[in-house]
Design a protein around this motif. Structure first.
Motif, mmCIF file in Angstrom:
data_model
loop_
_atom_site.group_PDB
_atom_site.id
_atom_site.type_symbol
_atom_site.label_atom_id
_atom_site.label_comp_id
_atom_site.label_asym_id
_atom_site.label_seq_id
_atom_site.Cartn_x
_atom_site.Cartn_y
_atom_site.Cartn_z
ATOM 1 N N ALA A 63 0.848 -1.199 0.000
ATOM 2 C CA ALA A 63 0.000 0.000 0.000
ATOM 3 C C ALA A 63 0.878 1.241 0.000
ATOM 4 N N THR A 64 0.424 2.276 -0.677
ATOM 5 C CA THR A 64 1.177 3.524 -0.743
ATOM 6 C C THR A 64 0.214 4.696 -0.814
ATOM 7 N N THR A 65 0.768 5.879 -0.792
ATOM 8 C CA THR A 65 -0.048 7.089 -0.882
ATOM 9 C C THR A 65 0.394 7.898 -2.087
ATOM 10 N N VAL A 66 -0.427 8.845 -2.470
ATOM 11 C CA VAL A 66 -0.093 9.718 -3.592
ATOM 12 C C VAL A 66 1.163 10.517 -3.269
ATOM 13 N N GLU A 67 1.278 10.984 -2.032
ATOM 14 C CA GLU A 67 2.456 11.753 -1.633
ATOM 15 C C GLU A 67 3.726 10.934 -1.795
ATOM 16 N N ARG A 68 3.665 9.672 -1.407
ATOM 17 C CA ARG A 68 4.829 8.789 -1.523
ATOM 18 C C ARG A 68 5.220 8.587 -2.986
ATOM 19 N N ASP A 125 6.854 11.737 -4.198
ATOM 20 C CA ASP A 125 8.228 11.822 -3.670
ATOM 21 C C ASP A 125 9.165 10.885 -4.433
#
Length: 88
Positions: A29-34, A37
């Motif tokens: 799982a990840t986020t848009v921010e990650r 980056d």
């Protein structure tokens, strides 16, 4: 007849192999921010690599002393490949 038996024996293995090749691998799982980056980090790394290559080419041209820089650019082809770029 023997060839047909061999083909029938291999068919399940081939089907299983093709089905396994199409399966999705789980991703963490990840986020848009990650992701943003990571994209920025990759962009900076690529820029540093390109800058290093250009700097090395410039040093090589200066060391030769003839004020020329020979560059061979290879295209992978495609719609706008080397042939298309040279004839437009």
């Amino acid at each position: 007849m023997v060839q047909l038996r061999r083909l029938r024996a291999l068919l399940p293995a081939v089907v299983l192999l093709l089905a396994a090749a199409c399966s999705a691998n789980p991703r963490p799982a990840t986020t848009v921010e990650r992701l943003l980056d990571d994209a920025d980090a990759a962009r900076l790394a690529e820029r540093a690599t390109v800058d290093t290559v250009i700097e090395r080419l410039a040093r090589r041209a200066a060391a030769r002393g003839d004020s020329t820089l020979d560059v061979l650019i290879l295209s992978g082809g495609g719609q706008h490949g080397a042939y298309r770029a040279s004839t437009s």
